[in-house]
Design a protein around this motif. Structure first.
Motif, PDB file in Angstrom:
ATOM      1  N   ASP A 245       1.707  -6.315  10.669  1.00 59.52           N
ATOM      2  CA  ASP A 245       1.420  -5.098   9.922  1.00 59.52           C
ATOM      3  C   ASP A 245       0.078  -4.521  10.380  1.00 59.52           C
ATOM      4  O   ASP A 245      -0.374  -4.807  11.484  1.00 59.52           O
ATOM      5  N   ASP A 246      -0.559  -3.716   9.510  1.00 56.23           N
ATOM      6  CA  ASP A 246      -1.798  -3.063   9.916  1.00 56.23           C
ATOM      7  C   ASP A 246      -2.940  -4.047  10.185  1.00 56.23           C
ATOM      8  O   ASP A 246      -3.910  -3.694  10.830  1.00 56.23           O
TER       9      ASP A 246
ATOM     10  N   GLY B  31       1.310  -0.756  11.106  1.00 53.47           N
ATOM     11  CA  GLY B  31       1.036  -0.614   9.687  1.00 53.47           C
ATOM     12  C   GLY B  31       2.062   0.298   9.043  1.00 53.47           C
ATOM     13  O   GLY B  31       2.546   1.239   9.660  1.00 53.47           O
TER      14      GLY B  31
ATOM     15  N   VAL C  50       7.423  -3.484   4.580  1.00 52.64           N
ATOM     16  CA  VAL C  50       7.265  -4.595   5.515  1.00 52.64           C
ATOM     17  C   VAL C  50       8.582  -4.959   6.193  1.00 52.64           C
ATOM     18  O   VAL C  50       8.637  -5.116   7.412  1.00 52.64           O
TER      19      VAL C  50
ATOM     20  N   THR D  97       9.699  -2.232   8.623  1.00 56.66           N
ATOM     21  CA  THR D  97       8.795  -2.217   9.765  1.00 56.66           C
ATOM     22  C   THR D  97       9.067  -3.390  10.698  1.00 56.66           C
ATOM     23  O   THR D  97       9.105  -3.236  11.923  1.00 56.66           O
TER      24      THR D  97
END
Length: 139
Positions: free
Chosen positions: A37-38, A107, A111, A114
């Motif tokens: 993620d980010d 990001g 979740v 992504t």
């Protein structure tokens, strides 16, 4: 919480673990592929939409770097310890070098969606890489 535990575990295994095998050979990591993620996005979201303004990246890179921080991320320290250059974001086509891996981390608010997108991108990357390799070796 689970992401931090997994990240710390992977960091301990890759960096803090015994690098020598039974025969004394050292482990070599020719390439690293990152999903996340980010917290480990090295510019994927910036490449997909728009570059991040200052101060993102300014402390270490001296200019905006597409990262959601003012310097390096944990993935940068991992690759540095493994002797691999910083990972280029998969969607950053200009100036990228994928010979040592790629960063698929992005990001975003969802979740699972992504991560599924990152897996799709990795499968596409692998397919195109194999096709290019076969084209170059057939000549």
């Amino acid at each position: 919480m689970a992401n931090w535990v997994l990240g710390i575990f992977l960091f301990a295994v890759l960096v803090g673990g015994d690098r020598g095998g039974v025969s004394g050979n050292t482990c070599v990591f020719p390439a690293v592929y990152n999903f996340g993620d980010d917290n480990s996005d090295t510019g994927q979201i910036a490449a997909a939409f728009d570059n991040l303004d200052s101060p993102n990246g300014k402390t270490f890179f001296g200019k905006p770097s597409g990262r959601y921080c003012d310097g390096r991320l944990i993935i940068d320290f991992i690759t540095e310890q493994l002797g691999v250059p910083f990972l280029s974001p998969y969607l950053e086509t200009i100036g990228s070098n994928f010979s040592h891996g790629a960063n698929f981390a992005m990001g975003g608010p969802n979740v699972l969606e992504t991560l599924l997108n990152q897996i799709f991108q990795f499968i596409q990357f692998k397919s195109r890489t194999i096709a290019l390799y076969n084209q170059l070796t057939d000549q």
